[in-house]
Design a protein around this motif. Structure first.
Motif: not given
Ligand code: AMP
Ligand code: MG
Length: 336
Positions: A82-89, A156-168
């Motif tokens: 919630n703090s960072f996923a709008d900026k980076r995975p 969600v990038d399942y191979s990297e195990g990361t989460v990223n927001f598409a919107s602020i």
């Protein structure tokens, strides 16, 4: 699995007892995930010291899930997302990825009723971690918050195990599913350590392993949504989970209508009046937990139709009416 209207209960309700308060059962309680979590083990032949140690390990596993998925702990996966996923995975644990994957599947299966991106709406109505008071926002505020809600905006990038927001302005909230997952994880720890007969109960999200005392299935009482300490029903379960979502725990009144903590992500407005509570039984508690929340949003008609398609789950839905509480059940509920 056919849905049918069953019966109308008056205000006074049957009080049948049947929980794990028995000399044959070792029961321990800890405050975790915002609730009292009880673990009861019935294996009579198991060494009491070993039993206690295994229960301790199961609690440790629940604590681990809490640390990853709490909306209140700044270093949890959820708060970091919630703090960072709008900026980076944001890289998160495999446990968190597993829960998000399940949430995505159930979002689809429930036509969007279950949606972990409801965070901005939960906050707006005063139920979130930052909110101080319950409040009714304006239509314009709801419309704006809805722009930051939707599983299609969660990458969600399942191979990297990361989460990223598409919107602020987005935030995820795993409160509708994480307790169920934690219960499953605790049951798995018990199983791996030789326990065969046990119940894990995280504030009504429950998994029943094997049998209860005297080799009978575990009996689980379902709380009456309007009668304090009353039970609406009792079900017998073995190797099955049950979870209940109700409007009686966190709510406020607005224009004489009860505003619940569960929000319809399609309108941005909390569920009001219908239903009072939803109990779901399923093979695992994560599914039962998320579907109870989703069916609470959908109500009895649409909810039971969705469950029919999901298969292998059963439901009991309690709805307030002028004559008392109406109970809707799937054919298989209570016959597990
Ligand atoms: P539960 O008690 O399992 O039904 O979960 C309710 C919690 O899930 C709420 O307090 C919110 O934090 C979150 N929530 C509210 N509405 C939804 C929804 N439609 N889908 C997923 N989570 C929700
Ligand atoms: Mg839930």
């Amino acid at each position: 699995m056919k849905a049918k209207y069953l019966y109308v209960l008056g205000a006074a309700c049957v009080a049948i007892c049947g929980c794990a308060n028995n000399a044959d059962v070792t029961k321990q309680t800890q405050l975790l995930m915002g609730t009292a979590v009880e673990i009861s083990v019935a294996d009579p032949g198991m060494d009491p010291t070993l039993k206690s140690a295994v229960i301790g390990k199961a609690f440790d596993r629940i604590r681990q899930i809490e640390e990853l998925m709490s909306s209140y702990n700044q270093i949890s996966d959820v708060c970091r997302i919630n703090s960072f996923a709008d900026k980076r995975p944001v890289r998160v644990s495999p446990d968190t990825i597993k829960v998000i994957k399940k949430a995505q599947d159930l979002n689809e299966a429930t036509g969007g009723a279950f949606d972990i991106t409801v965070g901005p709406l939960v906050e707006l109505w005063g139920f979130g971690p930052k909110a101080e008071v319950f409040r009714a926002p304006s239509d314009e505020e709801v419309r704006l918050a809805l722009k930051s809600v939707g599983m299609d905006k969660l990458n969600v990038d399942y191979s990297e195990g990361t989460v990223n927001f598409a919107s602020i302005g987005m935030s995820i909230d795993l409160s509708g599913i994480a307790k169920g997952y934690a219960v499953d994880c605790a049951a798995e720890v018990l199983r791996q350590n030789g326990v065969k007969n046990a119940v894990v109960n995280a504030g009504g999200d429950i998994f029943c392993m094997g049998m209860g005392p005297r080799q009978r299935p575990w009996k689980i009482g379902i709380r009456h949504p309007r009668v304090k300490n009353g039970l609406l029903s009792v079900v017998s379960l073995t190797n099955r989970a049950i979870a209940t979502s109700g409007d009686y725990e966190r709510f406020f009144f607005r224009q004489k209508r009860r505003v619940s903590h569960i929000i319809d992500p399609r309108t941005g407005v909390p569920v009001s009046d219908v239903p009072d509570s939803v109990s779901i039984t399923a093979a695992d508690c994560m599914t039962a937990d998320a579907l109870a929340t989703a069916v609470f949003v959908l109500g009895p008609g649409e909810g039971l139709r969705v469950l029919e398609k999901a298969g292998a789950v059963d439901a009991m839905i309690a709805v307030d009416s002028a004559e008392g509480i109406k109970v809707y059940k799937t054919d298989g509920f209570g016959k597990e």
